[in-house]
Design an enzyme around this catalytic site. Structure first.
Site, PDB file in Angstrom:
ATOM      1  N   TYR A 163       0.821  -1.212   0.000  1.00 44.31           N
ATOM      2  CA  TYR A 163       0.000   0.000   0.000  1.00 44.31           C
ATOM      3  C   TYR A 163       0.849   1.255   0.000  1.00 44.31           C
ATOM      4  CZ  TYR A 163       0.907   1.194   4.904  1.00 44.31           C
ATOM      5  OH  TYR A 163       1.508   1.575   6.075  1.00 44.31           O
ATOM      6  N   LYS A 200      -1.657 -16.801  16.114  1.00 44.65           N
ATOM      7  CA  LYS A 200      -2.098 -17.351  14.822  1.00 44.65           C
ATOM      8  C   LYS A 200      -2.735 -16.219  14.022  1.00 44.65           C
ATOM      9  CE  LYS A 200      -3.919 -21.652  12.954  1.00 44.65           C
ATOM     10  NZ  LYS A 200      -2.766 -21.945  12.111  1.00 44.65           N
ATOM     11  N   GLU A 241      10.269 -23.827  13.164  1.00 44.45           N
ATOM     12  CA  GLU A 241       9.048 -24.506  12.703  1.00 44.45           C
ATOM     13  C   GLU A 241       8.959 -24.308  11.198  1.00 44.45           C
ATOM     14  OE1 GLU A 241       5.406 -22.566  14.074  1.00 44.45           O
ATOM     15  OE2 GLU A 241       6.490 -20.681  14.288  1.00 44.45           O
ATOM     16  N   LEU A 297       4.409 -21.208  16.770  1.00 44.45           N
ATOM     17  CA  LEU A 297       2.967 -21.456  16.905  1.00 44.45           C
ATOM     18  C   LEU A 297       2.768 -22.744  17.705  1.00 44.45           C
ATOM     19  CD1 LEU A 297       0.296 -20.072  15.798  1.00 44.45           C
ATOM     20  CD2 LEU A 297       0.076 -22.222  14.558  1.00 44.45           C
TER      21      LEU A 297
HETATM   22  N1  PLP Z   1       3.343 -23.517  12.722  1.00 40.88           N
HETATM   23  C1  PLP Z   1       2.773 -22.592  11.926  1.00 40.88           C
HETATM   24  C2  PLP Z   1       3.522 -21.350  11.607  1.00 40.88           C
HETATM   25  C3  PLP Z   1       1.473 -22.796  11.411  1.00 40.88           C
HETATM   26  O1  PLP Z   1       0.898 -21.879  10.638  1.00 40.88           O
HETATM   27  C4  PLP Z   1       0.808 -24.020  11.728  1.00 40.88           C
HETATM   28  C5  PLP Z   1      -0.537 -24.293  11.187  1.00 40.88           C
HETATM   29  O2  PLP Z   1      -1.009 -23.624  10.296  1.00 40.88           O
HETATM   30  C6  PLP Z   1       1.448 -24.952  12.552  1.00 40.88           C
HETATM   31  C7  PLP Z   1       2.715 -24.666  13.031  1.00 40.88           C
HETATM   32  C8  PLP Z   1       0.767 -26.250  12.939  1.00 40.88           C
HETATM   33  O3  PLP Z   1      -0.281 -26.006  13.856  1.00 40.88           O
HETATM   34  P1  PLP Z   1      -1.557 -27.002  13.951  1.00 40.88           P
HETATM   35  O4  PLP Z   1      -1.005 -28.345  14.268  1.00 40.88           O
HETATM   36  O5  PLP Z   1      -2.374 -26.425  15.052  1.00 40.88           O
HETATM   37  O6  PLP Z   1      -2.236 -26.955  12.613  1.00 40.88           O
END
Ligand code: PLP
Length: 292
Positions: A34, A148, A180, A203
């Site tokens: 933007y 999230k 992750e 997450l």
């Molecule tokens: N890590 C990230 C960054 C994610 O976006 C997700 C799921 O979308 C996960 C890990 C896995 O989480 P879950 O097992 O709750 O789907």
């Protein structure tokens, strides 16, 4: 008072009718760029600089801009004229477009272009005369990986990079540590021990918790601790967990085979245990699938 007309994908439409589909990637992923451009007395200030930055942002995200600078200038001029805005600003947003939700994006998307003009924008006289207060905060943009959030642009770009490399997932490395995946949690088996990053700024995956539970019940040695990325070179197995991925074995990373280049025995036990939980808790008959 809302503006009278908004520019949306090539047309000037009444504000109430200016709507964007729910699967616009700007809405789903913050996959958009933007600019805010001021106008004084009906003339834009530094329009060219703003358009140059818009082009740079677009190029960085590989979003094709539908207009050249002359066309942008003409349509933004028309927008402020139609709304009777002389002193104010224009907000311009370009998203990657609309597609079924998936981190990596398909070819040939039409970007969504929105421009909204509003009067005002000058700081209050009191702020100019008396000055303003500020606070300091740690610069952790975007450091809240445990939230999230739909602010997924870094995940989207990493997943697209993986897709371009013919890979399923991109694994994040932060300060030399494996954290992750873009939409999965990651486990590493080394010397028979199952490692995964602790719940510290990743997450907290729902599936991760199931996998840990299955592993502990199966009597595996489990450690939630930081994993140096260099361990990947020696890993016996690397395993992903996620709502959509379920439990998957990673058999190649950066072109190097993991373990024997085939799903390993720890993966097989974890996947089987995961599917057993699914079956027990939902009543569904689930197929173990190959490798499990
Ligand atoms: N890590 C990230 C960054 C994610 O976006 C997700 C799921 O979308 C996960 C890990 C896995 O989480 P879950 O097992 O709750 O789907």
């Amino acid at each position: 008072m809302p503006p009278e007309v908004v520019f949306l994908n090539g047309s000037f439409v009444p504000y109430e009718q200016a709507v964007v589909p729910v699967e616009d990637r700007g809405f789903l992923f913050a996959d958009a760029i933007y600019e805010v451009i001021r106008c004084y007395g009906g003339r834009f200030f530094r329009l060219d600089d703003h358009l140059e930055r818009l082009e740079q942002s677009a190029a960085a995200l590989d979003i094709p801009l539908p207009y050249d600078r002359a066309r942008w200038a003409a349509l933004l001029d028309e927008l402020i004229r139609r709304n009777g805005v002389r002193d104010g600003s224009v907000y311009v947003q370009v998203s990657r477009g609309v597609a079924p939700r998936s981190h990596a994006w398909p070819q040939g998307l039409q970007p969504t272009v929105v421009a909204i003009a509003r009067p005002g924008g000058t700081p209050p006289a009191e702020a100019v005369e008396r000055g303003v207060k500020a606070i300091t905060v740690p610069d952790n943009r975007w450091g809240l990986c445990w939230v999230k959030t739909t602010g997924l642009l870094p995940n989207v770009l990493a997943k697209q990079q993986a897709a371009r490399a013919g890979a399923y997932e991109a694994l994040f490395v932060r300060d030399g540590l494996l954290t992750e995946g873009t939409s999965s949690n990651v486990f590493v088996v080394l010397d028979g021990i199952l490692y995964t990053h602790p719940l510290a700024n990743i997450l907290p995956g729902v599936t991760r918790a199931v996998v840990l539970d299955v592993a502990r019940q199966a009597g595996l040695a489990v450690r939630e601790q930081a994993i140096p990325a260099v361990w990947l070179e020696r890993a016996e197995e690397v395993i992903l967990s996620g709502t959509n991925s379920e439990v998957l074995a990673v058999v190649e990373i950066d072109g190097r085979p993991v373990g024997g280049g085939r799903p390993g025995p720890v993966f097989a036990r974890l996947r089987e245990g995961y599917l057993a939980r699914v079956a027990a808790e939902t009543g569904a008959a689930v197929e173990p699938g190959p490798g499990a």
